[in-house]
Design a protein around this motif. Structure first.
Motif: not given
Length: 239
Positions: A190-195, A230-233
């Motif tokens: 959710a913070e935008g990090l890739s795998n 989206v759920f995390a936010y």
């Protein structure tokens, strides 16, 4: 072969994307349509893996077409956008879109986007994921409760006095079902990090991260990574 349908009312745009996709031998453009109604009809008539969907089209717009396609099939939809209308992005996410692609994308980025959503990822760039979902969460918190569920685990309740959305009982139940590491992985996503970046942060392997992402998707009831984010936010896990 990954079967792709192009939906855009500008023939030049469709032709350009079709030409770009020919660089990938595992991708096949199976059709081109000029409106959302025809896109829905073609997907229902013949299996398609990914639809590249414009928003503003005659007869039926891309948002409604996305909703109908994702409700009836497992087809992934990538919205074609210039990021100049954020409300379109919010509505597209609620309709079930798996990602967003800039119309000036390079051939490499276009192919990468198609491959990414097929593999269960969401947006082409993690930075784009963060920007869009943050704005979606803020937008929803301001709007307050909605009459119908939207996205994983339904919509938000009214925002609290701090501006953070109040968590529903169902959202809390889902969060409680996540392991500590799954919550950590979802927060990082959710913070935008890739795998790959999550691997580096947690010092674990790619397979481990993919397993955690798969478990999160199953527990959240999300179609793909972007819906889980989206759920995390929406649930207030990330603010």
């Amino acid at each position: 072969m990954i079967r792709v349908l192009l939906a855009d009312d500008h023939e030049l745009v469709r032709s350009g994307f079709a030409l770009m996709l020919t660089v990938e031998e595992n991708v096949e453009v199976v059709g081109q349509v000029a409106n959302g109604k025809d896109a829905v009809a073609q997907v229902l008539a013949e299996p398609v893996d990914v639809v590249l969907m414009d928003v503003q089209m005659p007869v039926m717009d891309g948002i409604e077409a996305t909703r109908l396609i994702t409700e009836a099939t497992d087809t992934k939809v990538i919205i074609l956008t210039t990021f100049d209308r954020d409300d379109y992005l919010f509505d597209a996410l609620r309709a079930g879109a798996s990602g967003f692609l800039l119309k000036n994308a390079s051939p490499e980025d276009l192919v990468a986007a198609v491959l990414a959503v097929v593999d269960g990822h969401a947006l082409l760039a993690p930075e784009a994921t963060l920007r869009v979902v943050q704005q979606l969460a803020q937008h929803d918190a301001v709007r307050g409760p909605r009459a119908e569920p939207a996205g994983p685990a339904g919509g938000l309740t009214a925002a609290s006095s701090t501006g953070t959305p109040e968590r529903t009982g169902e959202q809390q139940r889902i969060i409680d079902s996540l392991t500590a590491r799954e919550r950590e992985v979802l927060t990082l996503a959710a913070e935008g990090l890739s795998n790959g970046e999550i691997c580096d942060t947690l010092v674990v392997g790619q397979a481990t991260v993919k397993t955690h992402i798969s478990n999160v998707l199953a527990k959240v009831g999300a179609r793909d990574r972007v819906q889980a984010v989206v759920f995390a936010y929406r649930s207030g896990m990330v603010s």
